[in-house]
Motif scaffolding. Sequence first.
Motif, PDB file in Angstrom:
ATOM      1  N   CYS A  70       0.834  -1.207   0.000  1.00 28.66           N
ATOM      2  CA  CYS A  70       0.000   0.000   0.000  1.00 28.66           C
ATOM      3  C   CYS A  70       0.864   1.250   0.000  1.00 28.66           C
ATOM      4  O   CYS A  70       1.973   1.264   0.557  1.00 28.66           O
ATOM      5  CB  CYS A  70      -0.903   0.036   1.242  1.00 28.66           C
ATOM      6  SG  CYS A  70      -2.033  -1.356   1.384  1.00 28.66           S
ATOM      7  N   LEU A  71       0.376   2.279  -0.630  1.00 28.93           N
ATOM      8  CA  LEU A  71       0.960   3.609  -0.533  1.00 28.93           C
ATOM      9  C   LEU A  71      -0.181   4.608  -0.579  1.00 28.93           C
ATOM     10  O   LEU A  71      -1.313   4.263  -0.918  1.00 28.93           O
ATOM     11  CB  LEU A  71       1.974   3.861  -1.651  1.00 28.93           C
ATOM     12  CG  LEU A  71       1.534   3.673  -3.104  1.00 28.93           C
ATOM     13  CD1 LEU A  71       0.743   4.864  -3.634  1.00 28.93           C
ATOM     14  CD2 LEU A  71       2.753   3.459  -3.994  1.00 28.93           C
ATOM     15  N   GLY A  72       0.108   5.847  -0.191  1.00 29.85           N
ATOM     16  CA  GLY A  72      -0.961   6.832  -0.219  1.00 29.85           C
ATOM     17  C   GLY A  72      -0.862   7.830   0.902  1.00 29.85           C
ATOM     18  O   GLY A  72       0.199   8.010   1.506  1.00 29.85           O
ATOM     19  N   PHE A  73      -1.980   8.489   1.200  1.00 28.89           N
ATOM     20  CA  PHE A  73      -2.009   9.475   2.265  1.00 28.89           C
ATOM     21  C   PHE A  73      -3.339   9.412   2.992  1.00 28.89           C
ATOM     22  O   PHE A  73      -4.356   8.990   2.429  1.00 28.89           O
ATOM     23  CB  PHE A  73      -1.744  10.891   1.745  1.00 28.89           C
ATOM     24  CG  PHE A  73      -2.623  11.311   0.597  1.00 28.89           C
ATOM     25  CD1 PHE A  73      -3.896  11.809   0.811  1.00 28.89           C
ATOM     26  CD2 PHE A  73      -2.158  11.217  -0.712  1.00 28.89           C
ATOM     27  CE1 PHE A  73      -4.704  12.209  -0.242  1.00 28.89           C
ATOM     28  CE2 PHE A  73      -2.965  11.621  -1.774  1.00 28.89           C
ATOM     29  CZ  PHE A  73      -4.238  12.115  -1.542  1.00 28.89           C
ATOM     30  N   ALA A  74      -3.317   9.835   4.263  1.00 30.91           N
ATOM     31  CA  ALA A  74      -4.503   9.785   5.107  1.00 30.91           C
ATOM     32  C   ALA A  74      -5.153  11.142   5.288  1.00 30.91           C
ATOM     33  O   ALA A  74      -6.200  11.249   5.911  1.00 30.91           O
ATOM     34  CB  ALA A  74      -4.144   9.209   6.480  1.00 30.91           C
ATOM     35  N   GLU A  75      -4.537  12.186   4.746  1.00 29.29           N
ATOM     36  CA  GLU A  75      -5.125  13.524   4.807  1.00 29.29           C
ATOM     37  C   GLU A  75      -4.544  14.358   3.672  1.00 29.29           C
ATOM     38  O   GLU A  75      -3.373  14.188   3.304  1.00 29.29           O
ATOM     39  CB  GLU A  75      -4.862  14.191   6.155  1.00 29.29           C
ATOM     40  CG  GLU A  75      -3.393  14.278   6.530  1.00 29.29           C
ATOM     41  CD  GLU A  75      -3.183  14.923   7.880  1.00 29.29           C
ATOM     42  OE1 GLU A  75      -2.364  15.856   7.960  1.00 29.29           O
ATOM     43  OE2 GLU A  75      -3.843  14.506   8.833  1.00 29.29           O
ATOM     44  N   PRO A  76      -5.345  15.236   3.091  1.00 27.62           N
ATOM     45  CA  PRO A  76      -4.884  15.982   1.913  1.00 27.62           C
ATOM     46  C   PRO A  76      -3.720  16.911   2.188  1.00 27.62           C
ATOM     47  O   PRO A  76      -2.963  17.239   1.266  1.00 27.62           O
ATOM     48  CB  PRO A  76      -6.131  16.755   1.483  1.00 27.62           C
ATOM     49  CG  PRO A  76      -6.986  16.838   2.706  1.00 27.62           C
ATOM     50  CD  PRO A  76      -6.723  15.554   3.449  1.00 27.62           C
ATOM     51  N   SER A  77      -3.534  17.329   3.425  1.00 23.20           N
ATOM     52  CA  SER A  77      -2.451  18.256   3.737  1.00 23.20           C
ATOM     53  C   SER A  77      -1.074  17.635   3.525  1.00 23.20           C
ATOM     54  O   SER A  77      -0.078  18.344   3.428  1.00 23.20           O
ATOM     55  CB  SER A  77      -2.573  18.744   5.191  1.00 23.20           C
ATOM     56  OG  SER A  77      -2.468  17.659   6.097  1.00 23.20           O
TER      57      SER A  77
END
Length: 306
Positions: A70-77
């Motif tokens: 998995c990769l990614g982000f948990a908040e747009p900031s």
Amino acid sequence: MLKNRSLIEPGDFSQEEMEGLFCLAGKIEDNPEYLRDSCRGKILATLFFEPSTRTRLSFEAAMLRLGGSCLGFAEPSSSSAAKGESLADTIRTVSCYADAIVMRNPKEGSALLASRFSSIPVINAGDGGHHHPTQTLTDLLTIRRIRGTTENLTIGFCGDLKFGRTVHSLAKTLARYSGTKMIFISPPELTIPEYIKDMLNKEKIFCREAERLEEVMGDLDVLYMTRVQKERFFNEEDYIRLKDFFILTAEKMEAAKKDMMVLHPLPRVNEIAAEVDSDERAVYFRQARYGMYVRMALLASVLGAV
């Protein structure tokens, strides 16, 4: 059958395709080794522009249990969205790195927009107050595994029915099943949208509205509780006035059928008293686990592992 398919709303999959996912999820629950490492070498991008605990973690747990990454982000900031990057450009970029995208975004229609710019499957993990199709899969799997059927049931939806995307997705999908009856329990300010009622009437699904949980409790096979969502309100005074309108207590549960199920997409605030947790009919934490199984089945299918 579902390889390389996006899932934007529940209607994207046929009833037969959903049943196939439920059967696959059941096999995974019954045999934890089933499909283990079937997605080795695959990468899932989790793009969460809005807070999440269960949906994000269950997708990541599902992918890891399938042997993928998995990769990614948990908040747009923490992404270039904070610098003003468009959703289209974010999706085009992430499509270069991953094999599938799971996205939550506060704007209605964002998942559909993302799918039009993506070269890989996009799975909608919630777009504003619009749809949440994988929660619907979770809800139906929970009912199926515990109750044994998803037909001829009376389902009560209680709480925020106006902004509740989980309610909208589940109500539309339940209309496919024979013998379904729905009761919508909410204050006047948070009633189910007219387009949902129009759709149910067109499909000749029995439905009615109520303002008190007590008056319908004994009729229900499934009670689907929801929280009043502060993030959907523009006026904090309205939120404060409505947030405690319905609270499920052990006393209210006394009027329910012995085999009624209480579901909740979570998180809860105080709409279900902690005392209800010990009632065997309260299955919302089991429901959270079923969410991982059905997302394992979904990812394995979309990524061509089965």
